[in-house]
Design a protein around this motif. Structure first.
Motif, PDB file in Angstrom:
ATOM      1  N   ASP A   1       0.818  -1.224   0.000  1.00 34.37           N
ATOM      2  CA  ASP A   1       0.000   0.000   0.000  1.00 34.37           C
ATOM      3  C   ASP A   1       0.849   1.270   0.000  1.00 34.37           C
ATOM      4  OD1 ASP A   1      -2.325  -1.541   0.027  1.00 34.37           O
ATOM      5  OD2 ASP A   1      -2.377  -1.595   2.228  1.00 34.37           O
ATOM      6  N   GLY A   2       1.860   1.289  -0.861  1.00 40.16           N
ATOM      7  CA  GLY A   2       2.657   2.498  -1.038  1.00 40.16           C
ATOM      8  C   GLY A   2       3.707   2.754   0.023  1.00 40.16           C
ATOM      9  N   ILE A   3       3.963   1.787   0.888  1.00 39.48           N
ATOM     10  CA  ILE A   3       4.988   1.932   1.913  1.00 39.48           C
ATOM     11  C   ILE A   3       5.952   0.747   1.824  1.00 39.48           C
ATOM     12  CG2 ILE A   3       5.496   2.082   4.381  1.00 39.48           C
ATOM     13  CD1 ILE A   3       4.077   4.519   3.392  1.00 39.48           C
ATOM     14  N   ALA A   4       7.256   1.046   1.826  1.00 39.52           N
ATOM     15  CA  ALA A   4       8.269  -0.007   1.906  1.00 39.52           C
ATOM     16  C   ALA A   4       8.651  -0.192   3.366  1.00 39.52           C
ATOM     17  CB  ALA A   4       9.494   0.366   1.084  1.00 39.52           C
ATOM     18  N   TYR A   5       8.369  -1.373   3.901  1.00 34.42           N
ATOM     19  CA  TYR A   5       8.731  -1.708   5.278  1.00 34.42           C
ATOM     20  C   TYR A   5      10.085  -2.423   5.231  1.00 34.42           C
ATOM     21  CZ  TYR A   5       3.854  -0.587   6.118  1.00 34.42           C
ATOM     22  OH  TYR A   5       2.649   0.062   6.180  1.00 34.42           O
ATOM     23  N   ILE A   6      11.108  -1.777   5.769  1.00 36.50           N
ATOM     24  CA  ILE A   6      12.482  -2.202   5.551  1.00 36.50           C
ATOM     25  C   ILE A   6      13.147  -2.581   6.862  1.00 36.50           C
ATOM     26  CG2 ILE A   6      14.744  -1.492   4.668  1.00 36.50           C
ATOM     27  CD1 ILE A   6      13.276   0.511   2.879  1.00 36.50           C
TER      28      ILE A   6
ATOM     29  N   SER B   1      12.680   0.695   9.255  1.00 38.42           N
ATOM     30  CA  SER B   1      12.265   1.993   8.723  1.00 38.42           C
ATOM     31  C   SER B   1      11.096   1.796   7.773  1.00 38.42           C
ATOM     32  CB  SER B   1      13.426   2.684   7.998  1.00 38.42           C
ATOM     33  OG  SER B   1      13.899   1.882   6.927  1.00 38.42           O
ATOM     34  N   GLU B   2      10.383   2.896   7.540  1.00 38.96           N
ATOM     35  CA  GLU B   2       9.285   2.904   6.573  1.00 38.96           C
ATOM     36  C   GLU B   2       9.541   4.020   5.572  1.00 38.96           C
ATOM     37  OE1 GLU B   2       5.531   3.187   8.523  1.00 38.96           O
ATOM     38  OE2 GLU B   2       5.930   1.493   9.875  1.00 38.96           O
TER      39      GLU B   2
ATOM     40  N   SER C   1      22.331   9.358   6.823  1.00 37.06           N
ATOM     41  CA  SER C   1      21.262   8.374   6.705  1.00 37.06           C
ATOM     42  C   SER C   1      21.746   7.034   7.241  1.00 37.06           C
ATOM     43  CB  SER C   1      20.845   8.217   5.234  1.00 37.06           C
ATOM     44  OG  SER C   1      21.869   7.543   4.510  1.00 37.06           O
ATOM     45  N   ASP C   2      20.858   6.042   7.244  1.00 36.92           N
ATOM     46  CA  ASP C   2      21.256   4.713   7.692  1.00 36.92           C
ATOM     47  C   ASP C   2      22.134   3.986   6.676  1.00 36.92           C
ATOM     48  OD1 ASP C   2      20.138   4.798  10.188  1.00 36.92           O
ATOM     49  OD2 ASP C   2      18.259   3.850   9.593  1.00 36.92           O
ATOM     50  N   THR C   3      22.290   4.536   5.477  1.00 32.15           N
ATOM     51  CA  THR C   3      23.182   3.925   4.485  1.00 32.15           C
ATOM     52  C   THR C   3      24.512   4.655   4.407  1.00 32.15           C
ATOM     53  OG1 THR C   3      22.499   5.277   2.589  1.00 32.15           O
ATOM     54  CG2 THR C   3      21.149   3.348   3.111  1.00 32.15           C
TER      55      THR C   3
END
Length: 524
Positions: free
Chosen positions: A153-158, A169-170, A502-504
């Motif tokens: 639904d348009g969100i990447a749950y990572i 993260s989302e 960022s986390d990357t």
């Protein structure tokens, strides 16, 4: 394979090779990152050209029914440095028919005699509308890292796991986000390729962990030779909306197979060509990236531990103001879009004028934890308090932390990835990236706002790419625990930074990207 240097506590008068050991991995990681960018669209799935009947079936029916694989050579500066492998098949995932794509990229890079094998593996599940639904990405470019994501639904749950520590993260995902592997297929699902076809969409970038806007256009037809056979191909031009715009070119057959990709990244030509398995796995050559990419200044050499620096700077392509930062201690006066005068002045610090700890109001966002900087971990907090020994003055505390990191990381080790602050505290090994993340974690743990600087530093004969920290003690002050400088000298030129990582941490590749093989420096 990881090849490491093991060296002891050093002074600036020692070997240039030893001095460069803690600097060069930042360049290698940045270059490796953009090398992976160059491969984003090189995975081709053989798709039958659509006719009127096919169009009614939709995109998924045109995806491959039988497993297929492709092998590619990867060349940098006309030298083969690695290969890429891609495998696609139809399968079932969570009760739906999907296409599963597995890709593997292996690169061997060399720097001053150190060889690094960099590898990424990616598994994707693509639904009937060519939408990315699930992915599992592993890489040794930033430590042993795994990124797993599900788009709903348009969100990447990572979930990102780095050296055993997992963060969640989302990320919002536009409706037009697709896999990096199905770009050409999205055109073929509509109709057969033809000159003038254009499309704009987003691809999900696994190192940046976010969607990246992408534009492609079919510009012409050509003939190329593949294993002694002539192939009719379409030439597709594309642009990624990242790092000021990353352009690429592909040679794609009418049924969607990619035979060749070219990308000019950081002034370095990269080419990926389709081949067979035996050829792809053989014949890796060496190219020394540090010697190829160092910046030799024109005119005088800077003075060691200089308090000021004045230089003319020129960028052969691009806007110099977007490549070199202007800060309170680093001023860039533009002459043209490509040229300017750079002035750097090391600040003076009076400890008594600096606030006591913790510093809570100004620059408070730079006290936060991130995937590589584990501020809240008990071991980080305990070590920081131990080092300070009750010191409450923010500048004297920063000096103590800087000196401790320099003296404690005695093993200047380079590897394919870089360690987190916690891993570095445990191993006390690393190069400039490890020195920087450990220092920042310790500083934030005691209430000193800190952030990353990315740029170049002069050592002996040239400027080399480098990481170092800066702290807020009433004003921002740059330090360098890698080179034993409590105040970083004027030979540090900052290209990127001024924001929370960022986390990357891959955003710090941008300074390298904009200047490598393109920046000229004339010292007064």
């Amino acid at each position: 394979m990881t090849v490491s240097f093991h060296i002891r506590y050093y002074k600036e008068s020692e070997s240039i090779v030893i001095l460069l050991t803690p600097l060069k991995s930042h360049l290698l990681r940045c270059l490796a990152f953009v090398c992976v960018v160059a491969t984003l669209f090189n995975i081709g799935l053989q798709v039958p050209p659509a006719d009127a009947a096919d169009e009614e079936q939709g995109a998924f029916e045109n995806m491959p029914h039988n497993p297929q694989e492709h092998w590619y050579n990867f060349t940098l500066m006309n030298t083969k440095i690695g290969y890429m492998y891609a495998f696609a098949e139809k399968t079932e995932y969570q009760g739906e028919q999907m296409t599963r794509i597995k890709s593997n990229i292996v690169m061997n890079l060399n720097a001053l005699g150190t060889n690094l094998e960099l590898e990424t593996t990616n598994i994707e599940y693509i639904d009937a509308d060519l939408r990315l639904r699930h992915f599992l990405y592993t890489s040794n470019m930033s430590g042993l890292k795994q990124v797993e994501g599900q788009i709903v639904d348009g969100i990447a749950y990572i979930k990102t796991t780095l050296d055993g520590e997992t963060t969640e993260s989302e990320v919002p995902v536009p409706a037009d986000t697709t896999s990096q592997s199905t770009v050409v297929e999205s055109l073929l699902s509509q109709n057969a390729l033809k000159i003038g076809d254009k499309q704009t969409f987003h691809i999900f970038h696994y190192d940046l962990m976010k969607p990246v806007k992408t534009e492609i256009e079919v510009v012409k037809q050509e003939t190329l030779t593949y294993q002694s056979e002539e192939k009719q191909v379409y030439v597709v031009d594309g642009t990624l909306d990242m790092m000021g715009g990353t352009a690429f070119k592909q040679w794609v057959s009418p049924d969607g197979v990619n035979y060749r990709s070219e990308t000019l990244i950081m002034g370095v030509p990269q080419v990926i060509t389709k081949t067979d398995r035996e050829t792809a796995l053989g014949g890796i050559e060496e190219v020394d990236l540090v010697l190829k990419t160092r910046i030799l200044p024109i005119g005088k050499h800077p003075t060691p531990k200089a308090e000021s620096l004045v230089a003319d700077v020129k960028l052969t392509t691009g806007n110099i103001a977007e490549a070199i930062m202007s800060t309170p201690q680093q001023k860039l006066e533009l002459s043209t879009v490509h040229t300017g005068k750079l002035s750097i002045q090391v600040p003076s610090i009076v400890a008594e004028d600096c606030p006591d700890l913790p510093i809570q109001n100004a620059a408070g966002e730079f006290l936060a934890a991130s995937a590589y900087i584990q501020v809240d971990h008990p071991d980080i907090q305990a070590k920081a308090e131990e080092i300070l020994g009750g010191e409450v003055n923010s500048w004297r505390a920063a000096e103590k932390l800087c000196q401790w990191v320099y003296e404690s990381i005695t093993d200047k080790q380079i590897s394919a990835g870089f360690g987190s602050s916690l891993q570095t505290l445990e191993s006390l090994t690393g190069d400039c990236t490890e020195h920087t993340v450990l220092f920042i974690a310790l500083a934030r743990a005691v209430g000193i706002p800190s952030r990353i600087c990315s740029g170049i530093v002069f050592l002996k004969d040239a400027f080399y790419y480098h990481f170092w920290p800066e702290v807020y003690v009433g004003k921002w002050v740059q330090m360098d625990p890698t080179l034993d400088q409590t105040i970083a000298d004027a030979n540090h030129i900052q290209l990127w930074g001024g924001f929370l990582e960022s986390d990357t941490m891959m955003e710090f590749a941008e300074g390298v990207y904009r200047t490598l093989n393109q920046l000229e420096i004339t010292i007064y």
